[in-house]
Scaffold this active site. Structure first.
Site, PDB file in Angstrom:
ATOM      1  CE1 TYR A  44      -3.719   2.534   0.891  1.00  9.98           C
ATOM      2  CE2 TYR A  44      -2.099   3.387   2.451  1.00  9.98           C
ATOM      3  CZ  TYR A  44      -3.290   3.529   1.754  1.00  9.98           C
ATOM      4  OH  TYR A  44      -4.046   4.675   1.922  1.00  9.98           O
TER       5      TYR A  44
ATOM      6  CE  LYS B 158      -3.579   5.204  -1.762  1.00 11.91           C
ATOM      7  NZ  LYS B 158      -4.610   5.770  -2.672  1.00 11.91           N
TER       8      LYS B 158
END
Length: 238
Positions: A147, A151
């Site tokens: 994740y 990002k």
């Protein structure tokens, strides 16, 4: 689609919790809205539903590009807002580490790449391209490696797309929330302090003000969205 109103927006991820809120707010303000997601959004003027059979980036991009072209023709839009995404946990020792990283890349990086491609073709000069990053990804994320990686890649895209010769003739910004106040998050974390979660309406309002020129944002910059004791503030972090 012949645009009926003076202002128009493409919302990538228009069926998610945040995306649906964004679509409704822009419609309330009489904007023409195109939603792109895996399912149609009936609140939007037009929806592009990506078939589940299209799993890779190249095929998804080709499909979305064709559908947008058929809707817009030679028309331009005032904003392209990519609010697609989703949280995935896992460190390198997790059994689903590779799977969760792959999902994060598809949810955040691939959608941002397609949104940028759309903006390069259909964004009006001086329009807004907004991508969804995450504040924790400014630093290491050992418990959610995939994740954080995805990002951080989105953050890099914001800076790159704002530079000369990027193909984007408009403003490019990144929004960096921490935890959004969604029904799904409340169900998953019922004991959490909801006063530190950001209401979806706050993010939607920020994106609308930037798109409509009612608030300033600087191209190439990332903006944190932090809520404390039910009060939300936005600050430039880069």
């Amino acid at each position: 689609m012949a645009l009926k109103t003076a202002s128009s927006v493409i919302v990538y991820g228009g069926c998610g919790a945040l995306g649906s809120t964004v679509v409704r707010l822009f419609k309330q303000n009489m904007w023409e809205v195109i939603s792109i997601d895996l399912s149609p959004n009936t609140d939007a003027d037009s929806s592009i539903a990506i078939p589940s059979t299209l799993q890779n980036l190249t095929d998804q991009s080709a499909y979305v590009s064709r559908e947008v072209a058929s809707l817009l023709g030679d028309s331009k839009v005032d904003a392209v807002l990519c609010v697609a995404g989703g949280w995935q946990g896992g460190n390198a020792a997790s059994d689903d580490f590779i799977k969760s990283a792959d999902i994060s890349i598809k949810q955040s990086v691939n959608t941002s790449l397609i949104a940028a491609r759309i903006a390069a073709r259909y964004l009006r000069q001086g329009g807004l391209l907004s991508l969804a990053g995450a504040l924790p990804a400014l630093h290491g994320t050992p418990g959610m490696v995939g994740y954080g990686l995805a990002k951080a890649a989105v953050h890099h895209m914001v800076g790159s797309l704002a530079m000369p010769d990027s193909g984007i003739d408009g403003r490019v910004v990144g929004i960096l929330p921490v935890v959004l106040d969604t029904a799904e998050n409340r169900s998953a974390m019922p004991a959490a302090d909801f006063s530190s979660w950001t209401p979806l309406s706050e993010v939607a309002e920020l994106l609308f003000k930037w798109s409509a020129g009612q608030a300033d944002c600087q191209t190439g910059k990332l903006y944190s969205i932090i809520t404390e004791k039910s009060a939300t503030k936005t600050e430039q972090v880069s």
